[in-house]
Scaffold this active site. Structure first.
Site, short mmCIF file in Angstrom:
data_model
loop_
_atom_site.label_atom_id
_atom_site.label_comp_id
_atom_site.label_asym_id
_atom_site.label_seq_id
_atom_site.Cartn_x
_atom_site.Cartn_y
_atom_site.Cartn_z
N LYS A 196 -55.94 20.84 56.68
CA LYS A 196 -57.14 21.28 57.39
C LYS A 196 -58.30 20.42 56.88
O LYS A 196 -58.46 20.26 55.67
CB LYS A 196 -57.39 22.76 57.07
N THR B 159 -59.04 31.68 55.44
CA THR B 159 -59.92 31.95 54.30
C THR B 159 -59.16 32.62 53.16
O THR B 159 -59.62 33.59 52.55
CB THR B 159 -61.16 32.80 54.71
N GLU C 100 -55.67 32.20 64.27
CA GLU C 100 -56.01 32.39 62.86
C GLU C 100 -57.04 33.50 62.71
O GLU C 100 -58.12 33.44 63.30
CB GLU C 100 -56.60 31.08 62.28
N ARG D 63 -62.26 37.53 56.17
CA ARG D 63 -63.68 37.64 55.83
C ARG D 63 -64.24 39.03 56.12
O ARG D 63 -65.42 39.28 55.96
CB ARG D 63 -64.50 36.61 56.62
#
Length: 212
Positions: free
Chosen positions: A133, A73, A45, A49
């Protein structure tokens, strides 16, 4: 089980730990991903960011054999579209909005949506999600909290992420409702900066050997 859920589970079941990466320099993404895959961590992953995150996802998707790269994110539809266009095989969000659920519904790419409370889990179950998650794992109550959810919310499977390290990984992996965990410790900033790919492969192999 839906086709997208099955696709997501097939990726998450590749290994006990999914590396959660903040890639500052897209140039390091390919050797980093190759080092992780060599150690046995194929599902990766890359979080959105940093400015180079999309370029990093695209490079790994195109150049790293054996890697299943996903985008983390993801907060809105424009990020979703950009991540899918870059080659993401799965999408991870820290929480959930109706906007994201709508995007996920019309996309071929599976979503791993974030939840931290029983109510959020119940709402996502109503939307058809059974693989979630749990974030931020340690701050939201840790393994003990997740264990407490396993009976009343049976049939829901989690990938906890946030504050997890080699030290407490087993606490999560031993739970019946945990499919894998997300962790950033397998790619420490200093090793990435130094280009110590052998060191990262060693950490990845250690993580890949973890058992519940």
């Amino acid at each position: 089980m839906g086709e997208k859920t099955a696709k997501l589970l097939s990726i998450l079941k590749l290994q006990p730990v999914v590396p959660v990466l903040i890639v500052e320099d897209a140039k390091s993404a390919v050797p980093l991903a190759r080092a992780l895959v060599a150690g046995g961590l194929k599902a990766i992953e890359i979080t959105l960011r940093t400015a180079g995150a999309l370029d990093a996802i695209r490079a790994v998707a195109e150049e790293v054999e054996g890697a299943e790269v996903g985008a983390g994110t993801i907060l809105n539809v424009s990020q979703w579209d950009a991540a899918v266009e870059a080659g993401s095989k799965f999408i991870v969000s820290p929480g959930t909005t109706q906007e994201l659920l709508d995007a996920a519904r019309s996309s071929h790419v599976p979503l791993l949506p974030g939840a931290a409370t029983a109510s959020e889990v119940m709402a996502l179950r109503e939307e058809g999600y059974t693989v979630l998650k749990f974030f931020p794992a340690e701050q939201a109550g840790g393994a003990a909290y997740l264990k407490a959810l396993s009976s009343p919310l049976a049939g829901t499977i989690f990938c906890p992420t946030g504050g997890i390290s080699l030290k407490n990984a087993h606490d999560y992996l031993s739970l019946p409702n945990v499919v894998c965990i997300g962790g950033s410790w397998v790619a420490p900033k200093e090793l990435v900066a130094a280009g110590d790919w052998a060191g990262i492969t060693k950490l990845a192999a250690e993580a890949a050997a973890l058992k519940g």
